[in-house]
Design a protein around this motif. Structure first.
Motif, PDB file in Angstrom:
ATOM      1  N   SER A 237       0.844  -1.198   0.000  1.00 48.38           N
ATOM      2  CA  SER A 237       0.000   0.000   0.000  1.00 48.38           C
ATOM      3  C   SER A 237       0.877   1.245   0.000  1.00 48.38           C
ATOM      4  CB  SER A 237      -0.913   0.020   1.228  1.00 48.38           C
ATOM      5  OG  SER A 237      -1.599   1.249   1.352  1.00 48.38           O
ATOM      6  N   ASP A 238       0.349   2.338  -0.594  1.00 52.74           N
ATOM      7  CA  ASP A 238       1.035   3.627  -0.555  1.00 52.74           C
ATOM      8  C   ASP A 238       0.715   4.420   0.713  1.00 52.74           C
ATOM      9  OD1 ASP A 238       2.230   3.254  -3.059  1.00 52.74           O
ATOM     10  OD2 ASP A 238       0.473   4.048  -4.119  1.00 52.74           O
ATOM     11  N   GLU A 239      -0.118   3.880   1.564  1.00 48.63           N
ATOM     12  CA  GLU A 239      -0.528   4.600   2.769  1.00 48.63           C
ATOM     13  C   GLU A 239       0.615   4.665   3.780  1.00 48.63           C
ATOM     14  OE1 GLU A 239      -4.530   3.915   4.445  1.00 48.63           O
ATOM     15  OE2 GLU A 239      -3.485   3.447   6.334  1.00 48.63           O
ATOM     16  N   ILE A 240       0.846   5.860   4.327  1.00 49.74           N
ATOM     17  CA  ILE A 240       1.869   6.085   5.348  1.00 49.74           C
ATOM     18  C   ILE A 240       1.235   6.842   6.505  1.00 49.74           C
ATOM     19  CG2 ILE A 240       4.067   7.199   5.900  1.00 49.74           C
ATOM     20  CD1 ILE A 240       4.843   6.907   2.975  1.00 49.74           C
ATOM     21  N   THR A 241       1.492   6.388   7.701  1.00 48.08           N
ATOM     22  CA  THR A 241       1.015   7.078   8.911  1.00 48.08           C
ATOM     23  C   THR A 241       2.225   7.542   9.714  1.00 48.08           C
ATOM     24  OG1 THR A 241      -1.014   5.761   9.013  1.00 48.08           O
ATOM     25  CG2 THR A 241      -0.329   6.860  11.030  1.00 48.08           C
ATOM     26  N   THR A 242       2.184   8.788  10.166  1.00 46.43           N
ATOM     27  CA  THR A 242       3.269   9.324  10.999  1.00 46.43           C
ATOM     28  C   THR A 242       2.706   9.748  12.357  1.00 46.43           C
ATOM     29  OG1 THR A 242       3.000  11.556  10.092  1.00 46.43           O
ATOM     30  CG2 THR A 242       4.606  10.106   9.010  1.00 46.43           C
ATOM     31  N   TYR A 243       3.575   9.696  13.360  1.00 41.42           N
ATOM     32  CA  TYR A 243       3.207  10.041  14.728  1.00 41.42           C
ATOM     33  C   TYR A 243       4.183  11.102  15.237  1.00 41.42           C
ATOM     34  CZ  TYR A 243       0.943   5.449  14.340  1.00 41.42           C
ATOM     35  OH  TYR A 243       0.200   4.372  13.919  1.00 41.42           O
ATOM     36  N   SER A 244       3.646  12.247  15.651  1.00 45.84           N
ATOM     37  CA  SER A 244       4.461  13.318  16.224  1.00 45.84           C
ATOM     38  C   SER A 244       4.018  13.524  17.668  1.00 45.84           C
ATOM     39  CB  SER A 244       4.303  14.617  15.432  1.00 45.84           C
ATOM     40  OG  SER A 244       4.752  14.457  14.096  1.00 45.84           O
ATOM     41  N   TYR A 245       4.961  13.424  18.596  1.00 48.04           N
ATOM     42  CA  TYR A 245       4.636  13.444  20.015  1.00 48.04           C
ATOM     43  C   TYR A 245       5.125  14.723  20.676  1.00 48.04           C
ATOM     44  CZ  TYR A 245       4.322   8.381  19.090  1.00 48.04           C
ATOM     45  OH  TYR A 245       4.020   7.148  18.577  1.00 48.04           O
ATOM     46  N   ALA A 246       4.444  15.110  21.750  1.00 48.09           N
ATOM     47  CA  ALA A 246       4.922  16.168  22.633  1.00 48.09           C
ATOM     48  C   ALA A 246       5.043  15.575  24.033  1.00 48.09           C
ATOM     49  CB  ALA A 246       3.972  17.359  22.640  1.00 48.09           C
ATOM     50  N   THR A 247       6.034  16.048  24.781  1.00 49.11           N
ATOM     51  CA  THR A 247       6.236  15.579  26.143  1.00 49.11           C
ATOM     52  C   THR A 247       6.380  16.772  27.082  1.00 49.11           C
ATOM     53  OG1 THR A 247       8.645  15.496  25.873  1.00 49.11           O
ATOM     54  CG2 THR A 247       7.413  13.492  25.354  1.00 49.11           C
ATOM     55  N   ASP A 248       6.154  16.525  28.370  1.00 46.71           N
ATOM     56  CA  ASP A 248       6.375  17.591  29.346  1.00 46.71           C
ATOM     57  C   ASP A 248       7.822  17.547  29.834  1.00 46.71           C
ATOM     58  OD1 ASP A 248       6.579  15.567  31.221  1.00 46.71           O
ATOM     59  OD2 ASP A 248       4.625  15.949  32.136  1.00 46.71           O
ATOM     60  N   ALA A 249       8.138  18.390  30.803  1.00 46.60           N
ATOM     61  CA  ALA A 249       9.529  18.523  31.259  1.00 46.60           C
ATOM     62  C   ALA A 249      10.048  17.258  31.930  1.00 46.60           C
ATOM     63  CB  ALA A 249       9.639  19.703  32.221  1.00 46.60           C
ATOM     64  N   THR A 250       9.151  16.407  32.409  1.00 49.55           N
ATOM     65  CA  THR A 250       9.578  15.189  33.098  1.00 49.55           C
ATOM     66  C   THR A 250       9.606  13.976  32.182  1.00 49.55           C
ATOM     67  OG1 THR A 250       7.307  14.726  33.819  1.00 49.55           O
ATOM     68  CG2 THR A 250       8.690  16.043  35.299  1.00 49.55           C
ATOM     69  N   GLY A 251       9.214  14.153  30.908  1.00 52.24           N
ATOM     70  CA  GLY A 251       9.269  13.051  29.959  1.00 52.24           C
ATOM     71  C   GLY A 251       7.956  12.339  29.724  1.00 52.24           C
ATOM     72  N   TYR A 252       6.873  12.784  30.386  1.00 56.21           N
ATOM     73  CA  TYR A 252       5.563  12.182  30.131  1.00 56.21           C
ATOM     74  C   TYR A 252       5.037  12.655  28.773  1.00 56.21           C
ATOM     75  CZ  TYR A 252       4.901  10.275  34.829  1.00 56.21           C
ATOM     76  OH  TYR A 252       5.014   9.541  35.975  1.00 56.21           O
ATOM     77  N   ILE A 253       4.465  11.730  28.013  1.00 53.35           N
ATOM     78  CA  ILE A 253       3.876  12.064  26.712  1.00 53.35           C
ATOM     79  C   ILE A 253       2.561  12.794  26.957  1.00 53.35           C
ATOM     80  CG2 ILE A 253       2.936  11.120  24.566  1.00 53.35           C
ATOM     81  CD1 ILE A 253       4.829   8.679  25.089  1.00 53.35           C
ATOM     82  N   THR A 254       2.410  13.972  26.358  1.00 53.51           N
ATOM     83  CA  THR A 254       1.207  14.781  26.570  1.00 53.51           C
ATOM     84  C   THR A 254       0.288  14.831  25.354  1.00 53.51           C
ATOM     85  OG1 THR A 254       2.441  16.768  25.962  1.00 53.51           O
ATOM     86  CG2 THR A 254       2.314  16.228  28.308  1.00 53.51           C
ATOM     87  N   SER A 255       0.809  14.543  24.164  1.00 52.89           N
ATOM     88  CA  SER A 255      -0.050  14.541  22.972  1.00 52.89           C
ATOM     89  C   SER A 255       0.600  13.734  21.866  1.00 52.89           C
ATOM     90  CB  SER A 255      -0.322  15.966  22.480  1.00 52.89           C
ATOM     91  OG  SER A 255       0.859  16.556  21.977  1.00 52.89           O
ATOM     92  N   CYS A 256      -0.247  13.308  20.945  1.00 47.25           N
ATOM     93  CA  CYS A 256       0.224  12.585  19.764  1.00 47.25           C
ATOM     94  C   CYS A 256      -0.603  13.060  18.576  1.00 47.25           C
ATOM     95  CB  CYS A 256       0.074  11.080  19.943  1.00 47.25           C
ATOM     96  SG  CYS A 256       0.563  10.125  18.482  1.00 47.25           S
TER      97      CYS A 256
END
Length: 278
Positions: A237-256
């Protein structure tokens, strides 16, 4: 003076005991999540659907999963809300998960490492699904899930993790087979999962693992992957999915932020994570 010499070592010993106890208590509570909230809003125009999932923990164990969906129509000034709840009960060698609204009861049998090896899911209408789970001997992560429905084999997901963290994922049902590759590149490097210990989103949403969301967030299905992938491709398939993450100062993932694209168009999702820690 002799009495002071005898008392001083006793005081030092007491101080060391207290210091050790404080450090042990800190290790128990530091980074311990009491409630994880996962929020996603979908829809377009005046219509929006917000799905909020709360994973509630006690003493490091997931005890309740509450999902609330809110539909909002700003033109009609209408709002509708529905909430469903799932409870987890822990017994020696097993965990019982009860869907209070759907009526299903899933019983997981655990090995000596606390990982599920077998699950029986009793559903309304006398439908019974059974699952077996296998794990990587190197990483302790989930490597295989097999599903049978009323004793007939029906579906399977196999996961092979390479040395660089890339995952080759194969899913099969009686009528379908697909292969995914989840990995990284310079533009989408993924993110460390050491603090958040989240399940990989693709796996939690793919059948039949979608029936085991609570088990994934309870870490009953092996260790979470150490780095969440930044890129996903599908064989043939030509389909591609990407994931961009944000984290807080302590390393916890806050958004994707998730973007899926095919030649000529793309679409996206955004998921927010928040934590209430002890």
């Amino acid at each position: 003076m002799k009495q002071m010499k005898r008392i001083f070592p006793l005081l030092m010993l007491l101080f060391c005991i207290l210091l050790t106890a404080c450090n042990e208590e800190k290790e128990k509570t530091e980074g311990s999540t009491r409630c994880l909230t996962v929020t996603e809003t979908t829809g377009w125009g005046a219509e929006r659907v917000t799905t909020e999932q709360q994973f509630i923990y006690a003493n490091g164990q997931l005890t309740q999963h509450v999902t609330t969906q809110t539909y909002t129509d700003s033109l009609l000034q209408a709002k509708y809300t529905q909430t469903v709840s799932t409870q987890l009960r822990y017994e020696p060698g097993k965990v019982i998960i009860t869907d209070e609204d759907g009526g299903s009861v899933s019983t997981y049998l655990l090995d000596e490492n606390g990982r599920a090896t077998h699950c029986t899911r009793d559903e309304l209408g006398d439908n019974v699904r059974t699952y077996t789970f296998s794990y990587s001997s190197e990483t302790g992560t989930l490597s295989d899930i097999k599903e049978s429905i009323n004793e007939s084999p029906y579906s399977e997901i196999s996961i092979t993790t390479l040395n660089d963290g890339t995952m080759n994922i194969t899913e099969k049902t009686d009528i379908h087979q697909g292969t995914f590759t989840a990995g990284f590149n310079d533009n989408y490097p993924g993110v460390s999962n050491a603090m958040s210990r989240l399940p990989y989103l693709l796996l939690s949403e793919r059948y039949p693992l979608s029936f085991h969301v609570e088990a994934l967030y309870a870490n009953l299905l092996g260790e979470p992957v150490s780095v969440l992938p930044g890129r996903l491709t599908i064989e043939g398939s030509d389909e591609i999915t990407t994931y961009s993450y944000a984290t807080d100062a302590t390393g916890y993932i806050t958004s994707c932020a998730i973007t899926t694209s095919v030649p000529g168009r793309s679409w996206g999702r955004s998921i927010q994570y928040s934590y209430t820690n002890d």
